[in-house]
Design a protein around this motif. Structure first.
Motif, PDB file in Angstrom:
ATOM      1  N   ARG A 154      -7.136  10.374   2.691  1.00 60.03           N
ATOM      2  CA  ARG A 154      -5.904   9.860   2.093  1.00 60.03           C
ATOM      3  C   ARG A 154      -6.264   8.840   1.025  1.00 60.03           C
ATOM      4  O   ARG A 154      -7.003   7.892   1.279  1.00 60.03           O
ATOM      5  CB  ARG A 154      -5.032   9.193   3.158  1.00 60.03           C
ATOM      6  CG  ARG A 154      -3.606   8.880   2.656  1.00 60.03           C
ATOM      7  CD  ARG A 154      -2.794   8.166   3.694  1.00 60.03           C
ATOM      8  NE  ARG A 154      -3.156   6.768   3.805  1.00 60.03           N
ATOM      9  CZ  ARG A 154      -3.222   6.097   4.949  1.00 60.03           C
ATOM     10  NH1 ARG A 154      -2.977   6.705   6.099  1.00 60.03           N
ATOM     11  NH2 ARG A 154      -3.558   4.806   4.960  1.00 60.03           N
ATOM     12  N   THR A 212       0.898   5.560  -0.575  1.00 55.74           N
ATOM     13  CA  THR A 212       0.048   6.749  -0.600  1.00 55.74           C
ATOM     14  C   THR A 212       0.231   7.527  -1.899  1.00 55.74           C
ATOM     15  O   THR A 212       1.362   7.773  -2.330  1.00 55.74           O
ATOM     16  CB  THR A 212       0.361   7.669   0.590  1.00 55.74           C
ATOM     17  OG1 THR A 212      -0.017   7.000   1.792  1.00 55.74           O
ATOM     18  CG2 THR A 212      -0.415   8.976   0.497  1.00 55.74           C
ATOM     19  N   ASP A 256      -4.887   5.957  -1.326  1.00 51.28           N
ATOM     20  CA  ASP A 256      -3.758   5.031  -1.433  1.00 51.28           C
ATOM     21  C   ASP A 256      -3.859   4.190  -2.697  1.00 51.28           C
ATOM     22  O   ASP A 256      -4.958   3.959  -3.235  1.00 51.28           O
ATOM     23  CB  ASP A 256      -3.726   4.087  -0.224  1.00 51.28           C
ATOM     24  CG  ASP A 256      -3.362   4.789   1.073  1.00 51.28           C
ATOM     25  OD1 ASP A 256      -2.626   5.778   1.009  1.00 51.28           O
ATOM     26  OD2 ASP A 256      -3.823   4.328   2.140  1.00 51.28           O
ATOM     27  N   VAL A 300       0.854  -1.191   0.000  1.00 53.06           N
ATOM     28  CA  VAL A 300       0.000   0.000   0.000  1.00 53.06           C
ATOM     29  C   VAL A 300       0.891   1.243   0.000  1.00 53.06           C
ATOM     30  O   VAL A 300       1.717   1.417   0.891  1.00 53.06           O
ATOM     31  CB  VAL A 300      -0.943   0.017   1.213  1.00 53.06           C
ATOM     32  CG1 VAL A 300      -1.884   1.220   1.146  1.00 53.06           C
ATOM     33  CG2 VAL A 300      -1.742  -1.278   1.299  1.00 53.06           C
TER      34      VAL A 300
END
Length: 371
Positions: free
Chosen positions: A324, A220, A326, A218
């Motif tokens: 956020r 960002t 991702d 993962v």
């Protein structure tokens, strides 16, 4: 007739050395070079092994010299779309592992869309279609499928292609649908902005709960602001989530499974507003830009979308929440040369400046590994 081959071209496009390929198929490096030079024709077993390791068909590796040019080819492919496709619809195709998948493309005013072929006939299942394509083998080289809803990933995709030659095929999808496609092996990368209501953390709690046995990487992409998108000048004076319950306000919603839909439902619950009180709650736009365009075209007074969507169409924006976004992939996918090139671009200052100026994103965490 002499056998021609594209082994060298396809091998190099995959970022695989002759030494590495020879090890995988258990022959000498000299054998690989001899095949590429055309001085050695492999037996059936070796040809099949080479095709498997390079994730192409034998026909894409080897052909007879002097053979007539191929006519458009018909074959079945899986369809990545939240809505059904129709006959004649332009499609992009890509190979993900050993399966072929296709993504609908839409035309912009004045120009036909770039496509690999068209839908010859929709299959009985909405998840598949028979396609008529022009050059299937081109789609198997240096091409990745990225599913998600962030329109700003287009900036990343164009920079990746310009710098590395890796082409990104974007498949519009809600966060949950993109992750579903990822776990089904239909896309290389999925974008997500799913927030855990209890912890306030993005994406990781959902991945742990829904896919406990998966090994994900993962990274960002950026932080964005999501809020109310309204017409320029805000003629109906819409400033808070409570205003969505007014009778003179027409709303356009996002599809179930999207991060925006989840955020809306949380905000309505917190404000004590029943969903039935929102005029247009059941009307759906697929994507941030699609929702914002409904506001621009006066089909709606307001939607919930990103600041970048509002900026794209010159609309006003009232921020409500920071999120956020991702990029999620299987860890083994992160080892592919094309994916490494994709991830390298996330570290470039030029990309960050574009995201900040053109999309209004916070790029402090861009490229950061979170799992």
């Amino acid at each position: 007739m002499r056998v021609e081959n594209r082994l060298s071209q396809i091998r190099k496009s995959r970022g695989v050395t002759a030494t590495e390929l020879s090890r995988r198929v258990e022959v000498s490096r000299q054998t690989i070079y001899a095949i590429e030079a055309g001085t050695y024709v492999p037996n059936t077993e070796l040809a099949l092994n080479l095709a498997r390791e390079l994730e192409v068909t034998v026909d894409e590796l080897f052909s007879l010299a002097g053979a007539a040019p191929k006519s458009p080819e018909t074959f079945a492919a899986e369809v990545l779309s939240a809505t059904s496709v129709s006959k004649g619809q332009p499609m992009r195709i890509c190979q993900v592992g050993t399966r072929w998948v296709s993504v609908p493309v839409s035309a912009t005013p004045y120009y036909l869309p770039e496509a690999d072929g068209i839908v010859k006939a929709p299959a009985k299942s909405a998840a598949k279609a028979d396609l008529l394509v022009f050059e299937k083998q081109e789609a198997s080289q240096k091409r990745l499928i990225l599913a998600g809803c962030d329109p700003a990933t287009g900036l990343l995709s164009r920079m990746v292609e310009r710098i590395s030659g890796v082409e990104i095929v974007s498949a519009p999808a809600s966060s949950k649908l993109a992750l579903t496609w990822l776990t089904e092996g239909k896309v290389h990368i999925a974008g997500s902005h799913l927030e855990d209501a209890k912890s306030g953390e993005f994406n990781l709690p959902f991945l742990r709960n829904e896919y406990p046995n998966e090994d994900f990487l993962v990274v960002t992409f950026a932080r964005w602001e999501e809020g109310l998108v309204v017409a320029s000048g805000n003629p109906k004076n819409i400033n808070r989530i409570d205003d969505l319950a007014r009778k003179n306000v027409k709303f356009i919603n996002r599809e179930p499974g999207s991060g925006s839909r989840g955020l809306l439902e949380q905000l309505l619950e917190k404000a004590g507003i029943p969903q039935a009180k929102v005029r247009g709650f059941d009307r759906i736009a697929y994507g941030h830009l699609a929702a914002a365009y409904c506001v621009l075209s006066l089909d709606a007074d307001v939607c919930l979308a990103t600041r970048s969507a509002a900026q794209t169409f010159g609309l006003d924006f009232i921020p409500l929440h920071s999120e956020r976004y991702d990029l999620v992939m299987r860890r083994r996918t992160g080892e592919l040369p094309a994916v490494k090139a994709f991830l390298d671009v996330l570290q470039r200052a030029t990309l960050r400046r574009k995201l900040e100026v053109l999309a209004g994103y916070d790029t402090t965490e861009t490229g950061a590994l979170v799992a």
